[in-house]
Scaffold this motif. Sequence first.
Motif, mmCIF file in Angstrom:
data_model
loop_
_atom_site.group_PDB
_atom_site.id
_atom_site.type_symbol
_atom_site.label_atom_id
_atom_site.label_comp_id
_atom_site.label_asym_id
_atom_site.label_seq_id
_atom_site.Cartn_x
_atom_site.Cartn_y
_atom_site.Cartn_z
ATOM 1 N N ARG A 1 -1.470 21.834 55.117
ATOM 2 C CA ARG A 1 -0.855 21.581 53.823
ATOM 3 C C ARG A 1 -1.044 20.128 53.425
ATOM 4 N N LEU A 2 -1.247 19.939 52.132
ATOM 5 C CA LEU A 2 -1.543 18.615 51.612
ATOM 6 C C LEU A 2 -0.340 17.680 51.687
ATOM 7 N N LEU A 3 0.807 18.132 51.161
ATOM 8 C CA LEU A 3 1.912 17.202 50.923
ATOM 9 C C LEU A 3 2.535 16.638 52.195
ATOM 10 N N TYR A 4 2.718 17.497 53.213
ATOM 11 C CA TYR A 4 3.496 17.060 54.375
ATOM 12 C C TYR A 4 2.741 17.159 55.686
ATOM 13 N N GLU A 5 1.443 17.424 55.634
ATOM 14 C CA GLU A 5 0.618 17.309 56.842
ATOM 15 C C GLU A 5 -0.545 16.356 56.585
ATOM 16 N N ALA A 6 -1.434 16.712 55.635
ATOM 17 C CA ALA A 6 -2.628 15.894 55.396
ATOM 18 C C ALA A 6 -2.289 14.520 54.821
ATOM 19 N N ASN A 7 -1.417 14.452 53.809
ATOM 20 C CA ASN A 7 -1.134 13.154 53.185
ATOM 21 C C ASN A 7 -0.527 12.128 54.134
ATOM 22 N N PRO A 8 0.530 12.485 54.901
ATOM 23 C CA PRO A 8 1.069 11.472 55.811
ATOM 24 C C PRO A 8 0.054 10.990 56.845
ATOM 25 N N LEU A 9 -0.710 11.915 57.428
ATOM 26 C CA LEU A 9 -1.687 11.509 58.450
ATOM 27 C C LEU A 9 -2.837 10.732 57.820
ATOM 28 N N ALA A 10 -3.160 11.058 56.565
ATOM 29 C CA ALA A 10 -4.216 10.310 55.874
ATOM 30 C C ALA A 10 -3.787 8.874 55.614
ATOM 31 N N PHE A 11 -2.510 8.674 55.242
ATOM 32 C CA PHE A 11 -1.990 7.313 55.029
ATOM 33 C C PHE A 11 -2.095 6.525 56.344
ATOM 34 N N ILE A 12 -1.684 7.174 57.424
ATOM 35 C CA ILE A 12 -1.713 6.510 58.735
ATOM 36 C C ILE A 12 -3.154 6.148 59.126
ATOM 37 N N VAL A 13 -4.058 7.121 58.980
ATOM 38 C CA VAL A 13 -5.419 6.854 59.479
ATOM 39 C C VAL A 13 -6.122 5.800 58.627
ATOM 40 N N GLU A 14 -5.864 5.770 57.323
ATOM 41 C CA GLU A 14 -6.471 4.714 56.488
ATOM 42 C C GLU A 14 -5.907 3.352 56.870
ATOM 43 N N GLN A 15 -4.597 3.293 57.136
ATOM 44 C CA GLN A 15 -3.986 2.026 57.557
ATOM 45 C C GLN A 15 -4.553 1.567 58.909
ATOM 46 N N ALA A 16 -5.021 2.532 59.705
ATOM 47 C CA ALA A 16 -5.589 2.185 61.025
ATOM 48 C C ALA A 16 -7.092 1.942 60.940
ATOM 49 N N GLY A 17 -7.671 2.013 59.728
ATOM 50 C CA GLY A 17 -9.097 1.739 59.546
ATOM 51 C C GLY A 17 -9.976 2.968 59.600
ATOM 52 N N GLY A 18 -9.375 4.150 59.543
ATOM 53 C CA GLY A 18 -10.134 5.410 59.567
ATOM 54 C C GLY A 18 -10.228 6.023 58.189
ATOM 55 N N ARG A 19 -10.539 7.323 58.160
ATOM 56 C CA ARG A 19 -10.730 7.989 56.856
ATOM 57 C C ARG A 19 -10.227 9.417 56.950
ATOM 58 N N ALA A 20 -9.745 9.935 55.811
ATOM 59 C CA ALA A 20 -9.288 11.334 55.729
ATOM 60 C C ALA A 20 -9.835 11.916 54.435
ATOM 61 N N SER A 21 -10.495 13.058 54.561
ATOM 62 C CA SER A 21 -11.188 13.639 53.407
ATOM 63 C C SER A 21 -10.971 15.145 53.357
ATOM 64 N N SER A 22 -11.096 15.688 52.142
ATOM 65 C CA SER A 22 -11.089 17.150 51.974
ATOM 66 C C SER A 22 -12.509 17.677 52.172
ATOM 67 N N GLY A 23 -13.433 16.757 52.377
ATOM 68 C CA GLY A 23 -14.863 17.078 52.475
ATOM 69 C C GLY A 23 -15.599 16.573 51.256
ATOM 70 N N THR A 24 -14.841 16.496 50.130
ATOM 71 C CA THR A 24 -15.473 16.000 48.897
ATOM 72 C C THR A 24 -14.712 14.841 48.271
ATOM 73 N N GLU A 25 -13.470 14.610 48.691
ATOM 74 C CA GLU A 25 -12.725 13.445 48.175
ATOM 75 C C GLU A 25 -11.687 12.989 49.183
ATOM 76 N N ALA A 26 -11.286 11.739 49.058
ATOM 77 C CA ALA A 26 -10.254 11.197 49.958
ATOM 78 C C ALA A 26 -8.969 12.001 49.760
ATOM 79 N N ILE A 27 -8.356 12.350 50.865
ATOM 80 C CA ILE A 27 -7.113 13.146 50.813
ATOM 81 C C ILE A 27 -6.080 12.468 49.922
ATOM 82 N N LEU A 28 -5.957 11.146 50.061
ATOM 83 C CA LEU A 28 -4.889 10.418 49.351
ATOM 84 C C LEU A 28 -5.107 10.382 47.840
ATOM 85 N N ASP A 29 -6.322 10.750 47.387
ATOM 86 C CA ASP A 29 -6.595 10.733 45.944
ATOM 87 C C ASP A 29 -6.445 12.108 45.298
#
Length: 333
Positions: A272-300
């Motif tokens: 799920r986007l709101l309470y699984e992907a988004n929180p982990l995406a915020f964390i991984v970007e802050q740690a210098g990583g990336r989170a994507s749906s495959g075509t766009e950044a999860i956080l966008d």
Amino acid sequence: MYKGTTFTRFLIAEQRKFPGATGEFTSLLTELATAAKIIAHEVNRAGLGNILGAAGRTNVQGEQVQKLDEFANETIIRMVDHTGHLAGMVSEEMEDIFHIQEHHLRGKYLLLFDPLDGSSNIDVSVGVGTIFGIHRKITPGEDATPEDFLQKGRAQLCAGYLLYGSSTMLVYTAGQGVHGFTLDPNVGEFLLSHEQMTIMKRGKTFSVNDGRYFLWDHPIRHYIDDLRGKEGGSPYSSRYIGSLVADFHRNLLKGGIYLYPGDRESPSGKLRLLYEANPLAFIVEQAGGRASSGTEAILDIQPITLHQRTPLFIGSEEDVRMVEAYIKEGGKR
Ligand code: P6P
């Protein structure tokens, strides 16, 4: 800060970086940590109490709810609903917004959470986790509205997870880096153990349920084939616990990529986007990583519904960008 600093002391020190801070945020996170200690206690003794197994109902996603899912959900709500810091909550375990009762003070924050992700693993003593994100309320009035929760992940103020594993860890970010705390069960406190966590730019591990291989689109198959060394080169290692928080945490510490792609049966994937992907995406970007749906950044991604799913590719930046390239080229590699 030195190792062993308590979570609360760390929060107070971080709060001092924001002159206008009221302490509400610190108080909310402190209550969340208390909820986590209660949940950890039950998870760690799950086989002894009458708390294993299914609760006899399915959740909004049609999945079997485990007794511990309900316990974790109720524990988090009970610990934070009266604080006066929240206008409302959204949980994987509840179809609609949880509105703060009239007799409680309401606040400016919104809590979105998966109370116990991977709970089907509890019966076999595999690590499970809680995932949470915090937004600021953006609509007028005291009560939370769907618009408040359907903000892009990039607007989150804070995100974190609890990992109930061989040790219980709390990992969070408030936009000033990622920090990890380990629960000392004898003291009953989360103590700083991993300050300023960062993820390797490229790993050598991939985490995916490749039992779904023939359901995937060709670009994903080609990507995984190449990670396995089909075209030569040293293969990656495959590590899949079947618990997102556990797989994510290992990749955060050691580098690597977790994938839950969309496929022929579930085009939007499982998570799920709101309470699984988004929180982990915020964390991984802050740690210098990336989170994507495959075509766009999860956080966008602009959320449309509270429980919408998204394909998820998350971890070391170069690994995530590699699978995005395979998807973009349509698997011609
Ligand atoms: P599968 C657990 O149900 C979960 O949401 C994640 O924690 C985990 O990574 C994934 O689903 C496992 O799904 O289809 O591989 O069993």
